[in-house]
Write an enzyme that holds these catalytic residues in place. Structure first.
Site, PDB file in Angstrom:
ATOM      1  N   LYS A  12      -1.623   2.447 -34.151  1.00  0.00           N
ATOM      2  CA  LYS A  12      -0.863   3.416 -33.349  1.00  0.00           C
ATOM      3  C   LYS A  12       0.644   3.253 -33.543  1.00  0.00           C
ATOM      4  CE  LYS A  12      -2.388   2.129 -29.331  1.00  0.00           C
ATOM      5  NZ  LYS A  12      -3.408   1.112 -29.536  1.00  0.00           N
TER       6      LYS A  12
ATOM      7  N   ARG B 130      -3.817   4.184 -20.386  1.00  0.00           N
ATOM      8  CA  ARG B 130      -4.785   3.213 -20.873  1.00  0.00           C
ATOM      9  C   ARG B 130      -5.971   3.104 -19.918  1.00  0.00           C
ATOM     10  NH1 ARG B 130      -1.505  -0.130 -24.455  1.00  0.00           N
ATOM     11  NH2 ARG B 130      -2.781  -1.713 -25.442  1.00  0.00           N
TER      12      ARG B 130
ATOM     13  N   ARG C 223      -1.170  -9.831 -38.433  1.00  0.00           N
ATOM     14  CA  ARG C 223      -0.023  -8.942 -38.264  1.00  0.00           C
ATOM     15  C   ARG C 223       1.272  -9.727 -38.065  1.00  0.00           C
ATOM     16  NH1 ARG C 223      -0.461  -4.216 -33.917  1.00  0.00           N
ATOM     17  NH2 ARG C 223      -0.698  -5.869 -32.378  1.00  0.00           N
TER      18      ARG C 223
ATOM     19  N   ARG D 182       3.408 -11.656 -32.806  1.00  0.00           N
ATOM     20  CA  ARG D 182       3.385 -11.415 -31.361  1.00  0.00           C
ATOM     21  C   ARG D 182       2.536 -12.481 -30.690  1.00  0.00           C
ATOM     22  NH1 ARG D 182       1.795  -5.218 -30.279  1.00  0.00           N
ATOM     23  NH2 ARG D 182       0.435  -6.226 -28.756  1.00  0.00           N
TER      24      ARG D 182
ATOM     25  N   ARG E 248      -8.399  -8.144 -25.266  1.00  0.00           N
ATOM     26  CA  ARG E 248      -7.805  -6.804 -25.383  1.00  0.00           C
ATOM     27  C   ARG E 248      -8.849  -5.779 -25.810  1.00  0.00           C
ATOM     28  NH1 ARG E 248      -3.121  -8.563 -29.224  1.00  0.00           N
ATOM     29  NH2 ARG E 248      -2.733  -6.346 -29.602  1.00  0.00           N
TER      30      ARG E 248
HETATM   31  P1  ADP Z   1      -1.954  -3.131 -28.628  1.00  0.00           P
HETATM   32  O1  ADP Z   1      -2.213  -1.655 -28.608  1.00  0.00           O
HETATM   33  O2  ADP Z   1      -1.780  -3.661 -30.000  1.00  0.00           O
HETATM   34  O3  ADP Z   1      -2.943  -3.922 -27.831  1.00  0.00           O
HETATM   35  P2  ADP Z   1       0.476  -2.815 -26.941  1.00  0.00           P
HETATM   36  O4  ADP Z   1       1.791  -3.268 -27.434  1.00  0.00           O
HETATM   37  O5  ADP Z   1       0.248  -1.361 -26.761  1.00  0.00           O
HETATM   38  O6  ADP Z   1      -0.573  -3.473 -27.930  1.00  0.00           O
HETATM   39  O7  ADP Z   1       0.189  -3.520 -25.524  1.00  0.00           O
HETATM   40  C1  ADP Z   1       0.292  -4.912 -25.341  1.00  0.00           C
HETATM   41  C2  ADP Z   1      -0.133  -5.291 -23.919  1.00  0.00           C
HETATM   42  O8  ADP Z   1       0.770  -4.684 -22.966  1.00  0.00           O
HETATM   43  C3  ADP Z   1      -1.513  -4.820 -23.492  1.00  0.00           C
HETATM   44  O9  ADP Z   1      -2.533  -5.709 -23.915  1.00  0.00           O
HETATM   45  C4  ADP Z   1      -1.354  -4.762 -21.971  1.00  0.00           C
HETATM   46  O10 ADP Z   1      -1.459  -6.057 -21.399  1.00  0.00           O
HETATM   47  C5  ADP Z   1       0.082  -4.296 -21.790  1.00  0.00           C
HETATM   48  N1  ADP Z   1       0.136  -2.812 -21.666  1.00  0.00           N
HETATM   49  C6  ADP Z   1       0.645  -1.938 -22.581  1.00  0.00           C
HETATM   50  N2  ADP Z   1       0.497  -0.670 -22.164  1.00  0.00           N
HETATM   51  C7  ADP Z   1      -0.110  -0.720 -20.947  1.00  0.00           C
HETATM   52  C8  ADP Z   1      -0.571   0.235 -20.004  1.00  0.00           C
HETATM   53  N3  ADP Z   1      -0.434   1.558 -20.225  1.00  0.00           N
HETATM   54  N4  ADP Z   1      -1.166  -0.202 -18.872  1.00  0.00           N
HETATM   55  C9  ADP Z   1      -1.312  -1.494 -18.620  1.00  0.00           C
HETATM   56  N5  ADP Z   1      -0.945  -2.471 -19.471  1.00  0.00           N
HETATM   57  C10 ADP Z   1      -0.357  -2.107 -20.629  1.00  0.00           C
END
Ligand code: ADP
Ligand code: ZN
Length: 209
Positions: free
Chosen positions: A13, A88, A122, A152, A163
């Site tokens: 994404k 999410r 990554r 990360r 996740r």
């Molecule tokens: P990825 O899609 O690679 O898992 P992101 O950078 O989108 O990584 O998100 C990293 C973390 O940030 C998630 O695992 C979650 O803990 C938190 N997070 C991100 N977006 C949201 C959201 N919309 N609601 C709740 N937690 C979120």
């Protein structure tokens, strides 16, 4: 153009978001990036979010929704935006519908068997680019900006597993949710390269405007 990017962690994404934002002139809003910036800056939001992120769980809805709502009130998003990592959960999607009118949800379909290796290999740059160790040939700097690459903290096997579980339980139902509103377009990533995926994305987006 008001878009949502949906997909399991590691679906690509972020990579596609950067390209879409560049080509279509929309603002890229990543809740993950916002949380990481807050953690780095040592803010209250960062302190609260960190334990959830480290555990691979969702940061509480109230906080996350407030952040996105505030962000969408700024002037720079008037011409369009791209939500990466939000909503999410069905709750977040319902909240979003109260303050935004989305045109399309782009769903990235990825082979879950590939995800573990993709994410654990990554390496990312502060500029937003990401790479996989297998293609870096030992290089430790960003080809785009020269910045130092890093891993990360949540890109480790244990957190990735959590996740993925969180995605399957909380986020995957959004596919049917947006399909029911006729707002879903699915891009099958399989083993496609980022360029090939972007081509498929453009095909969908070019029909939008
Ligand atoms: P990825 O899609 O690679 O898992 P992101 O950078 O989108 O990584 O998100 C990293 C973390 O940030 C998630 O695992 C979650 O803990 C938190 N997070 C991100 N977006 C949201 C959201 N919309 N609601 C709740 N937690 C979120
Ligand atoms: Zn960079």
């Amino acid at each position: 153009m008001k878009l949502i990017l949906l997909g399991a962690p590691g679906a690509g994404k972020g990579t596609q978001a950067t390209r879409i934002a560049e080509k279509y002139g929309v603002i890229h809003i990543s809740t993950g990036d916002i949380f990481r910036a807050n953690i780095k800056g040592g803010t209250e939001i960062g302190k609260l979010a960190k334990s959830y992120i480290d555990a691979g769980k969702l940061v509480p809805d109230s906080l996350t929704c407030d952040i996105v709502k505030d962000r969408l009130e700024k002037d720079d998003v008037k011409a369009g935006y791209l939500l990466d990592g939000f909503p999410r959960s069905l709750y977040q999607a319902e909240e979003l519908s109260k303050f935004a009118d989305i045109d399309l949800c782009l769903n990235f379909e990825v082979d879950t068997a590939l995800i573990m290796d993709r994410i654990c290999g990554r390496r990312v740059c502060a500029c937003g680019e990401s790479y996989h160790v297998s293609t870096l040939g030992g290089k430790t700097t960003c080809a785009k900006c020269g910045g130092e690459l890093y891993q990360r903290e949540d890109d480790n096997p244990e957190t990735v597993k959590a996740r993925l579980d969180t995605y399957n339980v909380m986020t995957a139902p959004l596919i049917a949710y947006y399909a029911a509103q006729n707002k879903l377009a699915t891009v099958v990533c399989g083993t496609k390269t980022p360029d090939e995926v972007f081509e498929a994305v453009c095909e969908v987006l070019d029909k939008l405007d």
